[in-house]
Design an enzyme around this catalytic site. Structure first.
Site, PDB file in Angstrom:
ATOM      1  N   ALA A  10      16.778 -34.031  65.249  1.00 26.96           N
ATOM      2  CA  ALA A  10      16.040 -33.058  64.420  1.00 26.96           C
ATOM      3  C   ALA A  10      16.651 -31.674  64.569  1.00 26.96           C
ATOM      4  O   ALA A  10      15.957 -30.659  64.525  1.00 26.96           O
ATOM      5  CB  ALA A  10      14.558 -33.046  64.813  1.00 26.96           C
ATOM      6  N   ASP A  33      13.572 -36.979  67.624  1.00 19.61           N
ATOM      7  CA  ASP A  33      14.460 -36.225  68.532  1.00 19.61           C
ATOM      8  C   ASP A  33      13.966 -36.450  69.959  1.00 19.61           C
ATOM      9  O   ASP A  33      12.795 -36.803  70.169  1.00 19.61           O
ATOM     10  CB  ASP A  33      14.429 -34.730  68.201  1.00 19.61           C
ATOM     11  CG  ASP A  33      15.679 -34.002  68.709  1.00 19.61           C
ATOM     12  OD1 ASP A  33      16.568 -33.682  67.881  1.00 19.61           O
ATOM     13  OD2 ASP A  33      15.768 -33.758  69.931  1.00 19.61           O
ATOM     14  N   ARG A 151      33.836 -30.183  49.886  1.00 22.77           N
ATOM     15  CA  ARG A 151      34.534 -28.945  50.266  1.00 22.77           C
ATOM     16  C   ARG A 151      35.736 -28.723  49.342  1.00 22.77           C
ATOM     17  O   ARG A 151      35.947 -27.627  48.826  1.00 22.77           O
ATOM     18  CB  ARG A 151      34.989 -29.034  51.730  1.00 22.77           C
ATOM     19  CG  ARG A 151      33.822 -28.860  52.683  1.00 22.77           C
ATOM     20  CD  ARG A 151      34.233 -28.902  54.146  1.00 22.77           C
ATOM     21  NE  ARG A 151      33.082 -28.550  54.972  1.00 22.77           N
ATOM     22  CZ  ARG A 151      32.827 -29.066  56.172  1.00 22.77           C
ATOM     23  NH1 ARG A 151      33.655 -29.939  56.713  1.00 22.77           N
ATOM     24  NH2 ARG A 151      31.759 -28.685  56.842  1.00 22.77           N
ATOM     25  N   HIS A 175      37.802 -38.576  59.595  1.00 19.23           N
ATOM     26  CA  HIS A 175      37.164 -37.260  59.434  1.00 19.23           C
ATOM     27  C   HIS A 175      37.706 -36.332  60.518  1.00 19.23           C
ATOM     28  O   HIS A 175      37.025 -35.988  61.470  1.00 19.23           O
ATOM     29  CB  HIS A 175      35.651 -37.439  59.580  1.00 19.23           C
ATOM     30  CG  HIS A 175      34.862 -36.214  59.271  1.00 19.23           C
ATOM     31  ND1 HIS A 175      35.069 -35.424  58.170  1.00 19.23           N
ATOM     32  CD2 HIS A 175      33.815 -35.639  59.923  1.00 19.23           C
ATOM     33  CE1 HIS A 175      34.196 -34.432  58.158  1.00 19.23           C
ATOM     34  NE2 HIS A 175      33.434 -34.530  59.216  1.00 19.23           N
TER      35      HIS A 175
HETATM   36  N1  APR Z   1      17.939 -39.115  70.734  1.00 13.51           N
HETATM   37  C1  APR Z   1      17.477 -38.332  69.729  1.00 13.51           C
HETATM   38  N2  APR Z   1      17.950 -37.094  69.492  1.00 13.51           N
HETATM   39  C2  APR Z   1      18.934 -36.640  70.282  1.00 13.51           C
HETATM   40  C3  APR Z   1      19.467 -37.413  71.338  1.00 13.51           C
HETATM   41  C4  APR Z   1      18.921 -38.711  71.552  1.00 13.51           C
HETATM   42  N3  APR Z   1      19.367 -39.500  72.517  1.00 13.51           N
HETATM   43  N4  APR Z   1      20.428 -36.674  71.940  1.00 13.51           N
HETATM   44  C5  APR Z   1      20.500 -35.502  71.299  1.00 13.51           C
HETATM   45  N5  APR Z   1      19.601 -35.466  70.289  1.00 13.51           N
HETATM   46  C6  APR Z   1      19.291 -34.385  69.362  1.00 13.51           C
HETATM   47  C7  APR Z   1      19.289 -33.015  70.018  1.00 13.51           C
HETATM   48  O1  APR Z   1      18.099 -32.803  70.780  1.00 13.51           O
HETATM   49  C8  APR Z   1      19.394 -32.088  68.824  1.00 13.51           C
HETATM   50  O2  APR Z   1      18.124 -31.677  68.323  1.00 13.51           O
HETATM   51  O3  APR Z   1      20.276 -34.256  68.354  1.00 13.51           O
HETATM   52  C9  APR Z   1      20.100 -32.971  67.774  1.00 13.51           C
HETATM   53  C10 APR Z   1      21.441 -32.419  67.329  1.00 13.51           C
HETATM   54  O4  APR Z   1      21.212 -31.243  66.663  1.00 13.51           O
HETATM   55  P1  APR Z   1      22.177 -29.968  66.746  1.00 13.51           P
HETATM   56  O5  APR Z   1      22.456 -29.672  68.167  1.00 13.51           O
HETATM   57  O6  APR Z   1      21.572 -28.900  65.898  1.00 13.51           O
HETATM   58  O7  APR Z   1      23.535 -30.512  66.113  1.00 13.51           O
HETATM   59  P2  APR Z   1      23.849 -30.691  64.557  1.00 13.51           P
HETATM   60  O8  APR Z   1      24.523 -29.481  64.043  1.00 13.51           O
HETATM   61  O9  APR Z   1      22.667 -31.203  63.856  1.00 13.51           O
HETATM   62  O10 APR Z   1      24.981 -31.817  64.626  1.00 13.51           O
HETATM   63  C11 APR Z   1      24.668 -33.126  65.025  1.00 13.51           C
HETATM   64  O11 APR Z   1      26.213 -34.124  63.497  1.00 13.51           O
HETATM   65  O12 APR Z   1      27.721 -33.088  62.062  1.00 13.51           O
HETATM   66  C12 APR Z   1      27.558 -33.750  63.286  1.00 13.51           C
HETATM   67  O13 APR Z   1      29.302 -32.845  64.710  1.00 13.51           O
HETATM   68  C13 APR Z   1      27.919 -32.858  64.453  1.00 13.51           C
HETATM   69  O14 APR Z   1      27.851 -34.553  66.168  1.00 13.51           O
HETATM   70  C14 APR Z   1      27.126 -33.484  65.581  1.00 13.51           C
HETATM   71  C15 APR Z   1      25.887 -34.016  64.867  1.00 13.51           C
END
Ligand code: APR
Length: 310
Positions: A10, A33, A151, A175
């Site tokens: 999330a 999350d 893009r 990618h």
């Molecule tokens: N289960 C559920 N959620 C998780 C887990 C898990 N085991 N581990 C991490 N998360 C959640 C984190 O708590 C966080 O809220 O995944 C979320 C990731 O969100 P962001 O840190 O905002 O990252 P984001 O920019 O959304 O990117 C997520 O997508 O585009 C790709 O490279 C990017 O690998 C990255 C992913």
């Protein structure tokens, strides 16, 4: 009955994906999350926007998987994003563990779902989800080509001062920095861009596309999320509405394009059964060589994954 899509993670990409799914009134959404309060808070906030945005999608935020049972689609964005100076590949050991864990949990309760993988490094994460789910190859697909092509399309539209709606573009391969934008198959109102721009300008747009993710990380100090979320939702919509839409996606190849047992970006037909067809387009020798180089890079990551398992 309304379709159900579970979005895992999330954070920036996951929450924006949930927002776009709901605002397009495509389905009910379950947002999961590990951080307590965040999925619940974002789901409630989105629900409170619904009367203004005029949609009736139900959005639930949770830290457990119960509400995700029998999802039609699961979009996995869980994991860490890039920081400046990092490549997508630097995320592999952390994100592989997360991907395995969430895939195992979610697929137990949604054994007939279609998985759309978003976490990076994308092609390797598709492999992890494929193995952890035991799903057939048509039900595991990765989001990369739609984003990279969007893009490229945005840059083409800016360059020629035309509507983005007139643009079409194909970006194949992994990618990463070795992705393969295909100018010959990229068009404006059906006209290949090779007839509309000098080779120098095409090369510049290709290079900007390849580094499109890093350009955003450099500005935001975290990775992009508006365009990645839009791309994941375009794929989900094609599946939910059985559109048979041809989109560049990471798909599991078994001989197509000369590659075996490898996820890599190729044109696929997306419909109710997920990846319904892998479309093989004819590539020129230099395009083939570029795709081979990209596949080699993905193959290397597959080896890294194997070593992580040991
Ligand atoms: N289960 C559920 N959620 C998780 C887990 C898990 N085991 N581990 C991490 N998360 C959640 C984190 O708590 C966080 O809220 O995944 C979320 C990731 O969100 P962001 O840190 O905002 O990252 P984001 O920019 O959304 O990117 C997520 O997508 O585009 C790709 O490279 C990017 O690998 C990255 C992913």
């Amino acid at each position: 009955m309304k379709k159900k899509v579970t979005v895992i993670g999330a954070g920036n990409v996951g929450a924006t994906t949930a927002q776009r799914l709901a605002e397009k009134d495509l389905c009910d959404v379950v947002l999961i999350d590990i951080v307590e309060g965040v999925p619940q808070g974002k789901a409630l906030d989105l629900t409170e926007a619904a009367p203004i945005e005029k949609h009736d999608s139900h959005i639930i935020g949770t830290n457990t998987y119960d509400d995700s049972a029998n999802s039609d689609i699961v979009i996995i964005t869980a994991g860490i994003p890039r920081k400046p100076g990092m490549s997508r590949d630097d995320l592999i050991s952390t994100n592989a563990g997360i991907m395995k864990n969430v895939t195992e949990q979610v697929t137990k309760l949604s054994p007939d779902s279609i998985l759309i993988i978003v976490s990076n490094p994308l092609d390797a994460m598709c492999q992890v989800a494929y193995e952890a789910s035991g799903f057939p190859q048509n039900r595991v697909v990765g989001m990369a080509g739609v984003l990279d092509s969007a893009r490229f399309r945005a840059f083409i539209a800016m360059e020629l001062n035309v509507s983005v709606e007139n643009t079409h573009a194909f970006v194949l391969g992994g990618h990463g920095d070795t992705m393969v934008p295909l100018p010959r198959y990229s068009t404006v109102a059906g006209i290949p861009i090779t007839e509309l721009m000098s080779q120098d300008r095409i090369d510049a747009l290709v290079e900007r596309t390849r580094k499109g993710g890093a350009e955003i990380v450099g500005l935001l100090t975290t990775s992009a999320y508006y365009a990645p979320a839009s791309a994941a939702v375009e794929m989900a919509e094609a599946i939910l509405k059985d559109k048979k839409k041809i989109l560049p996606c990471a798909a599991y190849l078994q001989g197509e394009y000369g590659f075996n047992e490898l996820f890599i970006g190729v044109p696929v037909k997306l419909g109710a059964n997920g990846v319904e067809e892998i479309i093989e387009i004819t590539l020129a020798d230099d395009e083939k060589a570029a795709l081979q180089k990209s596949a080699d890079a993905v193959q290397e990551l597959k080896t890294v994954l194997k070593n992580l398992d040991q």
